[in-house]
Design a protein around this motif. Sequence first.
Motif, PDB file in Angstrom:
ATOM      1  N   ALA A  84      -0.155  26.042 -17.745  1.00 50.19           N
ATOM      2  CA  ALA A  84       1.018  25.295 -17.286  1.00 50.19           C
ATOM      3  C   ALA A  84       2.201  26.241 -17.104  1.00 50.19           C
ATOM      4  CB  ALA A  84       1.360  24.183 -18.275  1.00 50.19           C
TER       5      ALA A  84
ATOM      6  N   LEU B  57       1.293  18.525 -16.611  1.00 54.09           N
ATOM      7  CA  LEU B  57       0.325  19.509 -16.121  1.00 54.09           C
ATOM      8  C   LEU B  57      -0.838  19.638 -17.086  1.00 54.09           C
ATOM      9  CD1 LEU B  57       2.724  22.281 -14.802  1.00 54.09           C
ATOM     10  CD2 LEU B  57       1.108  20.959 -13.420  1.00 54.09           C
ATOM     11  N   ARG B  58      -0.533  19.672 -18.372  1.00 57.27           N
ATOM     12  CA  ARG B  58      -1.585  19.813 -19.389  1.00 57.27           C
ATOM     13  C   ARG B  58      -2.509  18.605 -19.414  1.00 57.27           C
ATOM     14  NH1 ARG B  58       0.727  21.707 -24.968  1.00 57.27           N
ATOM     15  NH2 ARG B  58      -1.489  22.189 -25.293  1.00 57.27           N
TER      16      ARG B  58
END
Length: 139
Positions: free
Chosen positions: A63, A87-88
């Motif tokens: 990320a 994002l993770r």
Amino acid sequence: MPILSKETKTAVLSAAHLKTETVDVPEWGDGVTVIVSEMSGLARDAFYAKREAGKVPISESQASLLLATVVDESGALVLDESDVANLRAQGTAAIDRIANVAIRLNGMQPAAVEDAVKNSAAAPSGDSGSNSASTSASQ
């Protein structure tokens, strides 16, 4: 093509010359693409400084890499710290694809990083040029 000189350096160095590559991300929707950019030297320093703070999970490291490399058409960064959790949470196929392009564009493959470390950390050969006795000579 002009040769870099004192007369041409301002024009050459005042513009960023960063490589970019467009990556298809079908997992994020039909026709979705992202532009991945090479980092500037300062951005790369900041990225590595953040990583040196300690061990971080792969998803967090990826990320952070995306934050430093995903840009819009004008070259401006698109993502920021507020996007890390989202994002993770994305699928690894999409994140891996984007991160792999960022790694390649920035010469961050393990072999390239090892070579850079060896080249920058190599001790100079021969006399150090100082007037002090060497460690082995003083013992």
